[in-house]
Design a protein around this motif. Structure first.
Motif, PDB file in Angstrom:
ATOM      1  N   SER A 117     -45.519 -14.507  41.841  1.00 10.37           N
ATOM      2  CA  SER A 117     -46.144 -15.113  40.836  1.00 10.37           C
ATOM      3  C   SER A 117     -46.844 -16.289  41.326  1.00 10.37           C
ATOM      4  CB  SER A 117     -44.953 -15.160  39.729  1.00 10.37           C
ATOM      5  OG  SER A 117     -43.983 -16.178  40.502  1.00 10.37           O
ATOM      6  N   SER A 118     -47.089 -15.658  42.541  1.00 12.57           N
ATOM      7  CA  SER A 118     -47.827 -17.726  43.004  1.00 12.57           C
ATOM      8  C   SER A 118     -49.325 -17.210  43.433  1.00 12.57           C
ATOM      9  CB  SER A 118     -47.145 -17.784  44.338  1.00 12.57           C
ATOM     10  OG  SER A 118     -46.642 -16.893  45.788  1.00 12.57           O
ATOM     11  N   ASN A 119     -49.436 -16.223  43.430  1.00 14.54           N
ATOM     12  CA  ASN A 119     -50.867 -15.817  44.118  1.00 14.54           C
ATOM     13  C   ASN A 119     -52.411 -16.308  43.423  1.00 14.54           C
ATOM     14  OD1 ASN A 119     -53.605 -14.732  44.877  1.00 14.54           O
ATOM     15  ND2 ASN A 119     -52.855 -12.714  43.760  1.00 14.54           N
ATOM     16  N   PRO A 120     -52.865 -17.710  43.885  1.00 11.94           N
ATOM     17  CA  PRO A 120     -53.492 -18.360  43.067  1.00 11.94           C
ATOM     18  C   PRO A 120     -54.896 -17.608  43.110  1.00 11.94           C
ATOM     19  CG  PRO A 120     -54.219 -18.771  45.539  1.00 11.94           C
ATOM     20  CD  PRO A 120     -52.844 -17.857  45.678  1.00 11.94           C
ATOM     21  N   ASP A 172     -39.654 -11.542  40.508  1.00 12.79           N
ATOM     22  CA  ASP A 172     -40.485 -12.418  40.358  1.00 12.79           C
ATOM     23  C   ASP A 172     -40.218 -13.264  41.698  1.00 12.79           C
ATOM     24  OD1 ASP A 172     -41.985 -12.159  38.868  1.00 12.79           O
ATOM     25  OD2 ASP A 172     -40.527 -13.097  36.856  1.00 12.79           O
ATOM     26  N   CYS A 173     -41.493 -13.448  42.482  1.00 12.39           N
ATOM     27  CA  CYS A 173     -40.877 -14.402  43.980  1.00 12.39           C
ATOM     28  C   CYS A 173     -42.374 -15.327  43.386  1.00 12.39           C
ATOM     29  CB  CYS A 173     -41.383 -12.815  44.747  1.00 12.39           C
ATOM     30  SG  CYS A 173     -40.301 -11.527  44.755  1.00 12.39           S
ATOM     31  N   CYS A 174     -42.058 -15.947  44.186  1.00 15.05           N
ATOM     32  CA  CYS A 174     -42.608 -17.651  44.421  1.00 15.05           C
ATOM     33  C   CYS A 174     -42.828 -18.250  46.059  1.00 15.05           C
ATOM     34  CB  CYS A 174     -42.301 -18.207  42.901  1.00 15.05           C
ATOM     35  SG  CYS A 174     -43.499 -19.962  43.334  1.00 15.05           S
ATOM     36  N   GLY A 175     -43.472 -17.625  46.060  1.00 18.21           N
ATOM     37  CA  GLY A 175     -43.430 -18.346  47.719  1.00 18.21           C
ATOM     38  C   GLY A 175     -41.722 -17.910  48.002  1.00 18.21           C
ATOM     39  N   ASP A 176     -40.924 -18.870  48.589  1.00 12.06           N
ATOM     40  CA  ASP A 176     -39.947 -17.832  49.106  1.00 12.06           C
ATOM     41  C   ASP A 176     -38.255 -18.326  48.069  1.00 12.06           C
ATOM     42  OD1 ASP A 176     -40.662 -17.414  51.986  1.00 12.06           O
ATOM     43  OD2 ASP A 176     -40.313 -20.322  52.909  1.00 12.06           O
TER      44      ASP A 176
END
Length: 335
Positions: A204-207, A122-126
């Motif tokens: 997981s950070s794509n708005p 899972d990636c949220c930003g960095d």
């Protein structure tokens, strides 16, 4: 041809180059795989970016259609695929290129493999958080996979095209359609290889992601889709004579229905919507909600299966949630 990457594209211009770069960095020769991008009516610069890549990579094909949703785009990709295997990749995510060396090696040794599964991150930003589903190399069948690893995602799998057969994503849907697709394919698999490597990076950070749209209209559409998928699986249970398949479909369905009602609770659905859902599920024997393998979920059923307790809790919760949200906002602003 060994492999087809299927990528639905809808207004993902700010992400798609990362996805494509990760694919073209993989160690396989470009002659044994292809990338099929299905433009689903994008109105940003994503299509132009893909066209630039297509000029450099002759194994990239761009198909275009009016906006019909990711399900329709994936179905078109399945029909167009030339590869023996299919990997569904979202345009805002990326793959781990080195995973394909391992997949290729297993394929050489066991060419009858119908599904490759692997871990993801899972990636949220960095921030990156590895999600370990498989801790060791495992050969199993589809029912064994579901019993031991019940969490199903679409993108951390590579499917054999012949194993998919005529199964398709229900079009016009955008929620739990991948769960339905996975389940319908998995229960019939005989040869599955689980790889203890992270092969996919989920953004997981794509708005702009559909599932991160928390508007009331969007949540209601998601709930409608979930109910449709549940009915389709229930109908499949009625049709099958295989006791093993019937049992696993029912277990997965019970788990998903429990999650559906829990989602309605935490997303502050009004009592009337919860009541109508209960009415829809009763004829299928899915309300009262059957127990599943989740101990935590079964605790929620003590409330959810007692409307005389659930309704007052929902009313009070929904009444005070806007006040609580306002209090939190004021408190944050005053810090």
């Amino acid at each position: 041809m060994f492999l087809t990457f299927i990528i639905p594209l809808y207004n993902a211009g700010r992400f798609v180059s990362v996805a494509l770069d990760s694919i073209f960095e993989n160690p396989l020769d470009e002659g044994i795989y292809e990338v099929v991008v299905i433009d689903d009516g994008s109105i940003d610069n994503g299509v132009e970016i893909v066209k630039v890549y297509a000029e450099k990579h002759k194994n990239l094909r761009l198909l275009q259609q009016a906006n019909q949703g990711a399900s329709a785009a994936r179905n078109r990709g399945i029909e167009a695929a030339k590869g023996e295997y299919i990997w569904f990749v979202d345009a805002d995510d990326r793959i781990e290129p080195t995973i394909l060396a391992t997949v290729w090696q297993i394929y050489q040794e066991r060419p009858h493999t119908e599904l490759y599964g692997f871990n993801h991150t899972d990636c949220c930003g960095d921030d990156e958080s590895p999600r370990v589903t498989y801790r060791k190399q495992l050969s199993t069948d589809g029912l064994g996979l579901l019993r031991s690893h019940p969490y199903m995602y679409l993108w951390n799998r590579i499917f054999r095209r012949s194993a998919i057969g005529d199964i398709r994503f229900p079009e016009g849907t955008r929620n739990t359609e991948d769960w339905y697709f996975d389940l319908m394919v998995f229960v019939r698999l005989k040869h599955v290889e689980c790889i203890p490597m992270s092969g996919y990076y989920y953004n997981s950070s794509n708005p702009y992601s559909t599932l991160r749209n928390r508007s009331r209209e969007s949540l209601k559409k998601n709930a409608e889709d979930s109910q449709l998928m549940h009915r389709l699986i229930w109908e499949e249970i009625q049709r099958t004579d295989n006791p093993g398949i019937k049992s696993e479909l029912q277990r997965s369905l019970n788990y998903s229905v429990m999650g559906f009602f829990y989602g309605m609770f935490v997303d502050h659905f009004p009592v009337k919507d919860i009541y109508m859902a209960m009415r829809n599920y009763k004829p299928m024997g899915l309300y009262p909600i059957p127990k599943s393998g989740s101990k935590r979920g079964n605790k929620f059923l003590r409330l959810a299966n007692r409307p005389y307790l659930l309704y007052p809790v929902v009313i009070v919760r929904n009444l005070f949630s806007p006040i609580y949200a306002l209090f939190k906002k004021v408190r944050t602003n005053n810090k």
